[in-house]
Design a protein around this motif. Structure first.
Motif, PDB file in Angstrom:
ATOM      1  N   THR A  48      -1.943  -9.541  -3.448  1.00  0.00           N
ATOM      2  CA  THR A  48      -0.858 -10.441  -3.048  1.00  0.00           C
ATOM      3  C   THR A  48      -1.242 -11.159  -1.758  1.00  0.00           C
ATOM      4  OG1 THR A  48       0.837  -9.022  -4.026  1.00  0.00           O
ATOM      5  CG2 THR A  48       1.557 -10.589  -2.335  1.00  0.00           C
ATOM      6  N   PRO A  49      -1.116 -12.491  -1.679  1.00  0.00           N
ATOM      7  CA  PRO A  49      -1.421 -13.201  -0.431  1.00  0.00           C
ATOM      8  C   PRO A  49      -0.477 -12.765   0.697  1.00  0.00           C
ATOM      9  CG  PRO A  49      -1.373 -14.716  -2.283  1.00  0.00           C
ATOM     10  CD  PRO A  49      -0.797 -13.425  -2.772  1.00  0.00           C
ATOM     11  N   LEU A  50      -1.032 -12.483   1.865  1.00  0.00           N
ATOM     12  CA  LEU A  50      -0.254 -12.029   3.012  1.00  0.00           C
ATOM     13  C   LEU A  50      -0.509 -12.957   4.198  1.00  0.00           C
ATOM     14  CD1 LEU A  50      -1.264  -8.251   2.765  1.00  0.00           C
ATOM     15  CD2 LEU A  50       0.798  -9.301   1.808  1.00  0.00           C
ATOM     16  N   GLN A  51       0.517 -13.159   5.014  1.00  0.00           N
ATOM     17  CA  GLN A  51       0.370 -13.973   6.214  1.00  0.00           C
ATOM     18  C   GLN A  51       0.005 -13.071   7.388  1.00  0.00           C
ATOM     19  OE1 GLN A  51       3.729 -16.477   7.020  1.00  0.00           O
ATOM     20  NE2 GLN A  51       3.313 -17.857   5.321  1.00  0.00           N
ATOM     21  N   LEU A  52      -1.196 -13.276   7.904  1.00  0.00           N
ATOM     22  CA  LEU A  52      -1.690 -12.470   9.022  1.00  0.00           C
ATOM     23  C   LEU A  52      -1.302 -13.147  10.324  1.00  0.00           C
ATOM     24  CD1 LEU A  52      -3.585  -9.912   9.401  1.00  0.00           C
ATOM     25  CD2 LEU A  52      -5.384 -11.575   9.902  1.00  0.00           C
ATOM     26  N   PRO A  53      -0.508 -12.488  11.191  1.00  0.00           N
ATOM     27  CA  PRO A  53      -0.090 -13.102  12.465  1.00  0.00           C
ATOM     28  C   PRO A  53      -1.282 -13.409  13.354  1.00  0.00           C
ATOM     29  CG  PRO A  53       1.247 -11.168  11.942  1.00  0.00           C
ATOM     30  CD  PRO A  53       0.091 -11.166  10.985  1.00  0.00           C
ATOM     31  N   PRO A  54      -1.160 -14.411  14.232  1.00  0.00           N
ATOM     32  CA  PRO A  54      -2.250 -14.774  15.143  1.00  0.00           C
ATOM     33  C   PRO A  54      -2.711 -13.558  15.960  1.00  0.00           C
ATOM     34  CG  PRO A  54      -0.525 -16.423  15.226  1.00  0.00           C
ATOM     35  CD  PRO A  54       0.015 -15.295  14.415  1.00  0.00           C
ATOM     36  N   GLY A  55      -4.016 -13.348  15.993  1.00  0.00           N
ATOM     37  CA  GLY A  55      -4.578 -12.264  16.795  1.00  0.00           C
ATOM     38  C   GLY A  55      -4.687 -10.932  16.079  1.00  0.00           C
ATOM     39  N   ALA A  56      -3.968 -10.785  14.958  1.00  0.00           N
ATOM     40  CA  ALA A  56      -3.997  -9.510  14.234  1.00  0.00           C
ATOM     41  C   ALA A  56      -5.295  -9.386  13.438  1.00  0.00           C
ATOM     42  CB  ALA A  56      -2.810  -9.406  13.286  1.00  0.00           C
ATOM     43  N   THR A  57      -5.786  -8.171  13.327  1.00  0.00           N
ATOM     44  CA  THR A  57      -7.026  -7.921  12.572  1.00  0.00           C
ATOM     45  C   THR A  57      -6.773  -7.136  11.288  1.00  0.00           C
ATOM     46  OG1 THR A  57      -7.439  -5.930  13.882  1.00  0.00           O
ATOM     47  CG2 THR A  57      -8.445  -7.999  14.654  1.00  0.00           C
ATOM     48  N   SER A  58      -5.519  -6.707  11.088  1.00  0.00           N
ATOM     49  CA  SER A  58      -5.185  -5.984   9.858  1.00  0.00           C
ATOM     50  C   SER A  58      -3.699  -6.170   9.562  1.00  0.00           C
ATOM     51  CB  SER A  58      -5.504  -4.490   9.994  1.00  0.00           C
ATOM     52  OG  SER A  58      -4.702  -3.898  10.995  1.00  0.00           O
ATOM     53  N   ILE A  59      -3.311  -5.902   8.309  1.00  0.00           N
ATOM     54  CA  ILE A  59      -1.912  -6.035   7.916  1.00  0.00           C
ATOM     55  C   ILE A  59      -1.620  -5.072   6.770  1.00  0.00           C
ATOM     56  CG2 ILE A  59      -2.402  -7.906   6.274  1.00  0.00           C
ATOM     57  CD1 ILE A  59       0.306  -9.144   7.054  1.00  0.00           C
ATOM     58  N   ARG A  60      -0.401  -4.513   6.771  1.00  0.00           N
ATOM     59  CA  ARG A  60       0.007  -3.607   5.706  1.00  0.00           C
ATOM     60  C   ARG A  60       0.815  -4.392   4.673  1.00  0.00           C
ATOM     61  NH1 ARG A  60       0.556   1.883   5.200  1.00  0.00           N
ATOM     62  NH2 ARG A  60       0.147   2.188   7.416  1.00  0.00           N
ATOM     63  N   CYS A  61       0.474  -4.239   3.405  1.00  0.00           N
ATOM     64  CA  CYS A  61       1.168  -4.936   2.326  1.00  0.00           C
ATOM     65  C   CYS A  61       2.544  -4.324   2.102  1.00  0.00           C
ATOM     66  CB  CYS A  61       0.342  -4.864   1.039  1.00  0.00           C
ATOM     67  SG  CYS A  61       1.143  -5.663  -0.379  1.00  0.00           S
ATOM     68  N   ALA A  62       3.579  -5.169   2.070  1.00  0.00           N
ATOM     69  CA  ALA A  62       4.945  -4.675   1.865  1.00  0.00           C
ATOM     70  C   ALA A  62       5.179  -4.223   0.433  1.00  0.00           C
ATOM     71  CB  ALA A  62       5.943  -5.770   2.230  1.00  0.00           C
ATOM     72  N   ILE A  63       4.303  -4.643  -0.479  1.00  0.00           N
ATOM     73  CA  ILE A  63       4.486  -4.301  -1.889  1.00  0.00           C
ATOM     74  C   ILE A  63       3.826  -2.971  -2.245  1.00  0.00           C
ATOM     75  CG2 ILE A  63       3.966  -5.026  -4.264  1.00  0.00           C
ATOM     76  CD1 ILE A  63       4.228  -7.909  -3.301  1.00  0.00           C
ATOM     77  N   CYS A  64       2.536  -2.820  -1.904  1.00  0.00           N
ATOM     78  CA  CYS A  64       1.817  -1.591  -2.286  1.00  0.00           C
ATOM     79  C   CYS A  64       1.471  -0.700  -1.100  1.00  0.00           C
ATOM     80  CB  CYS A  64       0.552  -1.942  -3.063  1.00  0.00           C
ATOM     81  SG  CYS A  64      -0.742  -2.685  -2.039  1.00  0.00           S
ATOM     82  N   GLN A  65       1.770  -1.170   0.118  1.00  0.00           N
ATOM     83  CA  GLN A  65       1.558  -0.411   1.354  1.00  0.00           C
ATOM     84  C   GLN A  65       0.093  -0.281   1.760  1.00  0.00           C
ATOM     85  OE1 GLN A  65       4.293   0.393   3.190  1.00  0.00           O
ATOM     86  NE2 GLN A  65       5.326  -0.687   1.513  1.00  0.00           N
ATOM     87  N   ALA A  66      -0.830  -0.908   1.052  1.00  0.00           N
ATOM     88  CA  ALA A  66      -2.250  -0.825   1.417  1.00  0.00           C
ATOM     89  C   ALA A  66      -2.506  -1.629   2.688  1.00  0.00           C
ATOM     90  CB  ALA A  66      -3.116  -1.351   0.275  1.00  0.00           C
ATOM     91  N   ILE A  67      -3.470  -1.166   3.488  1.00  0.00           N
ATOM     92  CA  ILE A  67      -3.838  -1.874   4.710  1.00  0.00           C
ATOM     93  C   ILE A  67      -5.048  -2.759   4.423  1.00  0.00           C
ATOM     94  CG2 ILE A  67      -4.678  -1.638   7.075  1.00  0.00           C
ATOM     95  CD1 ILE A  67      -3.149   0.976   7.251  1.00  0.00           C
ATOM     96  N   THR A  68      -4.937  -4.036   4.784  1.00  0.00           N
ATOM     97  CA  THR A  68      -6.024  -4.988   4.586  1.00  0.00           C
ATOM     98  C   THR A  68      -6.563  -5.418   5.944  1.00  0.00           C
ATOM     99  OG1 THR A  68      -5.026  -5.809   2.539  1.00  0.00           O
ATOM    100  CG2 THR A  68      -6.657  -7.234   3.600  1.00  0.00           C
ATOM    101  N   TYR A  69      -7.865  -5.395   6.088  1.00  0.00           N
ATOM    102  CA  TYR A  69      -8.513  -5.793   7.336  1.00  0.00           C
ATOM    103  C   TYR A  69      -9.104  -7.185   7.197  1.00  0.00           C
ATOM    104  CZ  TYR A  69      -8.022  -0.892   8.552  1.00  0.00           C
ATOM    105  OH  TYR A  69      -7.494   0.342   8.811  1.00  0.00           O
ATOM    106  N   LEU A  70      -9.039  -7.970   8.270  1.00  0.00           N
ATOM    107  CA  LEU A  70      -9.544  -9.333   8.261  1.00  0.00           C
ATOM    108  C   LEU A  70     -11.041  -9.325   7.998  1.00  0.00           C
ATOM    109  CD1 LEU A  70      -9.031 -12.364   8.722  1.00  0.00           C
ATOM    110  CD2 LEU A  70      -9.508 -11.986  11.135  1.00  0.00           C
ATOM    111  N   THR A  71     -11.477 -10.113   7.002  1.00  0.00           N
ATOM    112  CA  THR A  71     -12.899 -10.206   6.698  1.00  0.00           C
ATOM    113  C   THR A  71     -13.538 -11.281   7.565  1.00  0.00           C
ATOM    114  OG1 THR A  71     -12.582 -11.865   4.980  1.00  0.00           O
ATOM    115  CG2 THR A  71     -12.425  -9.549   4.324  1.00  0.00           C
ATOM    116  N   THR A  72     -14.836 -11.347   7.532  1.00  0.00           N
ATOM    117  CA  THR A  72     -15.548 -12.359   8.325  1.00  0.00           C
ATOM    118  C   THR A  72     -15.590 -13.699   7.603  1.00  0.00           C
ATOM    119  OG1 THR A  72     -17.628 -11.632   7.339  1.00  0.00           O
ATOM    120  CG2 THR A  72     -17.007 -10.660   9.453  1.00  0.00           C
TER     121      THR A  72
END
Length: 340
Positions: free
Chosen positions: A12-36
């Motif tokens: 699912t596409p997620l909006q990563l806030p400025p400066g954040a390097t990871s985000i937790r999905c509200a749907i499946c709870q998985a943590i996604t880390y910013l790729t290069t």
């Protein structure tokens, strides 16, 4: 600027806030880390000025498959021409997704279509005019939540739907309808089968052959609001939820086009689209009219229905295709001016 990243688990596409390097999905709870190597759309600046025009145009031919369509890429090109020449959309503000694109991010896969829809509404502000045009296969599946009048969810079929699945109306609604703030206008123009309520908007315009109309309430019994956050949303679709739409050379006499896209553009070019009511009436009249330059069933008409193709069915010669209008709030369709 917000960045878009796909959830590492459910995509699912997620909006990563400025400066954040990871985000937790509200749907499946998985943590996604910013790729290069973030997606192409991560570098697109959100709207910064009032009155910006932005569009996503998708045409899918499913080339070299048994479900191939001939007119969808033509539809996409014709729509781009209409937006740039008639409604003065800057070319740089139009994102085209077709199999003819050389950029891998502009091939109409499920991943790219999802990101394109998020890009369309990202950072929109009062005064903005947004357009989403889709020409390709549509389908439907059983709805288990009870929020559909006919018991089915409507879907769009990306190029890779066989492996990645379809895009369901609930997701489209959550992505491009509900976030829209007051002062923003969105027109969705959907040329596919079973597309009558593909945006899950609360009200559908029931129009008779004589032009009389009434508003049909499609708000879910659960009470969940599926309209916008104050913005205006208009969905003009190829047919009712139980109908098929066609891909044919009968109308243009030259090249294959989607019946609905052709009638939509023709109504505008001939000055028959001053209001939403006149636009809808004009489109329907062209399809119904057997003596003028109307569309006759049969011939080389090909249904843009995934279900019909997968089951080996053929186009019902008695089935009439009737373009539909759905909106967030009812209005006088013969008084409200139409403009993109």
């Amino acid at each position: 600027m917000m960045l878009l990243v796909n959830c590492s688990n459910c995509h699912t596409p997620l909006q990563l806030p400025p400066g954040a390097t990871s985000i937790r999905c509200a749907i499946c709870q998985a943590i996604t880390y910013l790729t290069t190597q973030p997606s192409l759309y991560n570098h697109v600046q959100p709207a910064s000025a009032h009155g910006q025009k932005r569009a996503v145009i998708i045409g899918i031919s499913y080339k070299y498959s048994k479900n191939e369509l001939k007119g969808c890429i033509n539809d996409a090109k014709n729509m781009k021409y209409l937006l740039t020449n008639k409604f003065k959309f800057p070319e740089s503000s139009i994102l085209m997704l077709t199999e003819e694109e050389t950029d891998p991010y502009k091939i109409p896969t499920k991943y790219n279509m999802r990101l394109a829809l998020y890009w369309l509404v990202l950072g929109c502000q009062p005064g903005d005019s947004l357009v989403f045009h889709y020409s390709g296969h549509g389908s439907r599946q059983i709805n288990y939540s009870g929020d559909e009048v006919d018991g089915y969810d409507e879907t769009l079929c990306p190029l890779d739907y066989k492996t990645q699945g379809m895009i369901v109306d609930d997701e489209i609604n959550a992505t491009i309808v509900r976030p829209l703030p007051r002062g923003v206008k969105l027109h969705a123009i959907l040329d596919s089968c079973y597309s009558g309520t593909i945006l899950d908007l609360p009200f559908l315009c029931r129009m008779s052959q004589s032009g009389h109309y009434s508003w049909e309430d499609h708000r879910p019994k659960s009470g969940v609001w599926k309209g916008s956050n104050g913005g205006e949303v208009f969905c003009i679709s190829a047919c009712d939820d139980h109908q098929k739409s066609d891909d044919t050379t009968v109308l243009s006499k030259v090249a294959s086009t989607g019946v609905m896209t052709f009638c939509f553009i023709q109504a505008i070019e001939r000055g028959h689209a001053s209001t939403y009511g006149s636009l809808l009436s004009s489109m329907r009249n062209v399809i119904r009219n057997p003596t003028g330059r109307g569309y006759k069933k049969g011939g080389d008409g090909v249904a843009t229905s995934l279900l019909a193709l997968l089951t080996g069915g053929s186009l019902d010669s008695e089935l009439s295709q009737e373009p539909q209008l759905t909106v967030c709030e009812p209005f006088d369709v013969y008084a409200k001016p139409f403009f993109l």
